[in-house]
Enzyme design. Structure first.
Site, PDB file in Angstrom:
ATOM      1  CD  GLU A  41      -2.617   0.700   2.797  1.00 18.64           C
ATOM      2  OE1 GLU A  41      -2.272  -0.228   3.580  1.00 18.64           O
ATOM      3  OE2 GLU A  41      -3.377   1.592   3.127  1.00 18.64           O
ATOM      4  CG  ASP A  47      -2.957   8.736   7.360  1.00 16.13           C
ATOM      5  OD1 ASP A  47      -2.953   7.514   7.548  1.00 16.13           O
ATOM      6  OD2 ASP A  47      -3.207   9.260   6.260  1.00 16.13           O
TER       7      ASP A  47
END
Lengths: 243, 435
Positions: free
Chosen positions: A35, A46
């Site tokens: 990824e 995040d």
């Protein structure tokens, strides 16, 4: 069936050379998918470590398109590009063409089902029209109905985030969360967000087809080097294979 | 002669039938995903901070997807001690006065010792802190409602509590301050000398008036430095979860008398008393029902607020939440419903309003004042100025029902009594007249 191990790395981190080394070796260390995080203008969902890596890469001033071409050429496992729809929602066709030209097959947009839930089908259809496959991301706060529905548009698996932000070990009960998601979807189910080694066995027993690891990789590189991160991938592969 | 044993048996049975064993979590039943808490750009992680200051179980409940969360015995026991289940009243006096065919019921949270619903979550959060063997808890308080709830909860578990009270309230609300101290808590005027942040502010201005944002910052700093836990009064999901005991009890109480509400009403500050009453009905039994959230026109978050990520606290120490907000720097006019001055609104309630599951209306203070007077004169209870907003909405709905001759059933939350706000009402009487 082999359990999936999805390994995250920020595009071009910590340097183009080291990054290239990482993606070309990580498949042999046991990663099923890589990824790759394309630095967004704001990585709102995040955690701190991944945010730091984005800022660092941005400070190097890399050209994302060029590095993505390196990815396509050198990756040792299929690649999923991760980035925020926020940056592309107004020029989605251009984004799809760019992904296509760099040879990226799968795209994961973490904000799709949070901030663009009303239009997510249109967005998914547009990407599919270009031949880009969508890896859908759902989290513990996604309602049951939507988890089941989104899973049908998701390839090569459904990504299920256990925590509201990456890499922060908030105390959640992974078994309850995974058991619930397992009941809702037929798709392969990959679980991520702040898993500890001892969680892995539990989530796999609860029905997960694999795990995703990101923050731990970035932290290993921060503290040491890509070699250390590759060792971690091997270790995780070992844990999964022993189950 | 009264048979004491029989009475006790009856009371026990009543309690067993009404008091729920679980809180209700609306997250898995929301129409859309709840946007998660978010860290701001370019700063330390606020989400990480939560983990260091809140009890673990509180964080777990904040992010749980379980529809029902078991209430530990130790908490149920204290709920009984403070008077749960609270009574459900039919407002016969008000119905007669309005000459309405509507039946009006209200859940009376003012019957709790500190006079409002706040203690429902204070007991839960303090219990979870207590079970981590910490020495004490910290919190902030503006007008003092929340502070007194935390002080009481802490004394029930014999835990120390330190309440940072906004300096202006500390000076001007001596009754609330004394109440908090009477429960054994330490009340510290904020800014204070016992935190670095407080000292830095006092150095520049020894007469600093303080603010809720500053008090939050001090409470968090103190908790971090001394290994205490920090307890939160509203807005975050876990607080709303604990408050659902109100609606779960009401649901059972209505069932026992063979009633089902058509319209459910509560006032809204951060959203916890509204969610407390309405969420179990919204999530579990919403068919044909209307849900009405009542705010203050002086704090016009429904009519003028935006739906976006914003800080829940003025200081910006906590993670960003996606909510209906007037902006964290919104300065409310000096209305007396202290609990409704808050700039934001709980994320789940914001989403339900956006999705039109919940209707939202606003009233001006003068209208609310009149409604409070009517309620006091017809029902006897002086409503808290916050809860009087719900009363005003109920009166309007009941009068509308009279026009249409509709036999509807209304249920509202009388989230607190106003006996400690009587000075505020006095000032309203002077400003708006006696009628």
């Amino acid at each position: 069936m082999e359990k999936l191990l999805v390994v995250y790395i920020t595009l071009g981190y910590p340097s183009i050379e080291k990054f290239t080394q990482f993606i070309s070796q990580v498949g042999d260390c046991g990663a099923s998918y890589i990824e790759v995080g394309i630095p967004p203008s704001f990585a709102k969902y995040d955690g701190p470590a991944i945010r730091r890596s984005y800022e660092y890469v941005k400070s190097l001033g890399i050209n994302a398109e060029n590095v993505l071409k390196i990815v396509a050429k050198n990756s040792s496992a299929p690649v999923i590009a991760l980035t925020y729809l926020d940056d592309y929602v107004n020029n989605l066709d251009e984004f799809a063409e760019k992904m296509l030209s760099t040879g990226i097959e799968y795209v994961l947009l973490p904000d799709l089902l949070i901030d663009y839930v009303d239009m997510y089908r249109d967005i998914v259809n547009t990407l599919h029209k270009y031949g880009i496959k969508t890896t859908m991301f759902v989290s513990s706060s996604t309602p049951d109905k939507l988890i089941a529905e989104a899973s049908k548009h998701s390839k090569p698996f459904l990504y299920f985030g256990l925590r509201p932000a990456t890499g922060i070990p908030l105390p959640v009960d992974p078994v309850i969360l995974v058991t619930r998601a397992r009941k809702l979807v037929q798709n392969k189910l990959v679980v991520g967000f702040g898993l500890s080694i001892k969680d892995i066995e539990k989530v796999v027993k609860a029905g997960a087809d694999g795990i995703a690891v990101g923050t731990a990789i970035i932290e290993a590189i921060e503290k040491s080097d890509v070699e250390k991160a590759l060792e971690l991938v091997k270790e995780l592969r070992g844990v999964l294979d022993d189950l | 002669m009264v048979n004491i044993q029989e009475v006790n048996k009856y009371l026990y049975k009543y309690r067993e039938e009404i008091l729920p064993k679980y809180w209700y979590n609306i997250i898995p039943d929301l129409p859309k995903p709840l946007p998660p808490p978010m860290d701001p750009k370019d700063t330390n992680s606020r989400i990480e901070l939560l983990q260091r200051i809140l009890p673990k179980e509180v964080i777990k409940q904040q992010f749980t997807i379980d529809r029902f969360v078991k209430i530990p015995e130790e908490i149920l026991e204290k709920y009984v001690v403070v008077g749960r289940p609270t009574p459900l009243f039919r407002a016969i006096g008000l119905e007669k006065f309005l000459d309405t065919p509507a039946r009006i019921y209200f859940k009376y949270e003012g019957a709790l010792p500190t006079g409002s619903h706040k203690v429902n979550t204070a007991i839960a959060q303090v219990y979870y802190a207590y079970s981590e063997n910490v020495e004490g808890v910290t919190t902030e308080t503006g007008a003092g409602q929340w502070g007194s709830a935390v002080a009481l909860a802490s004394s029930l578990y014999r835990l120390k509590s330190i309440v940072f009270m906004v300096k202006t309230s500390y000076d001007h609300k001596p009754a609330r301050r004394s109440l908090i101290e009477f429960y054994g808590a330490e009340v510290v005027p904020s800014p204070s000398k016992i935190t670095r942040f407080g000292r830095s502010l006092l150095e520049n201005n020894p007469d600093h008036p303080g603010s809720l944002g500053i008090a939050i910052s001090e409470a968090i700093e103190y908790a971090l430095e001394h290994g205490y836990r920090y307890v939160m009064g509203s807005v975050i999901d876990v607080v709303l979860l604990h408050q659902t005991i109100i609606g779960l009890e009401a649901m059972r109480q209505m069932e026992l008398i063979g009633e089902e509400p058509d319209i459910i009403v509560a006032c809204v500050g951060g959203g916890s008393n509204f969610a407390g009453l309405a969420y179990p009905f919204i999530g579990l039994r919403n068919k044909g029902k209307r849900f009405i959230a009542v705010g203050s026109a002086e704090v016009p978050k429904f009519s003028k607020g935006e739906y976006r990520y914003d800080y829940p606290d003025t200081a910006g120490l906590l993670p960003l939440l996606k909510m209906i907000t007037l902006g964290k720097d919104f300065v409310p006019p000096p209305i007396y419903s202290g609990g409704l001055r808050y700039h934001g609104l709980a994320p789940s309630l914001s989403l339900l309003i956006r999705e039109r599951v919940v209707e939202a209306i606003e009233y001006r203070e003068v209208e609310v004042y009149k409604a409070a007077r009517i309620f006091a004169e017809t029902q006897g209870i002086v409503p808290a100025p916050e809860s009087a907003h719900a009363v005003k909405a109920v009166i309007d709905i009941a009068l509308e029902a009279r026009k249409r001759n509709e036999k509807i059933t209304i249920l509202f939350n009388l989230s607190g009594h106003g006996l400690l706000d009587i000075d505020n009402y006095k000032s309203m009487m002077i400003r708006y007249g006696r009628f």
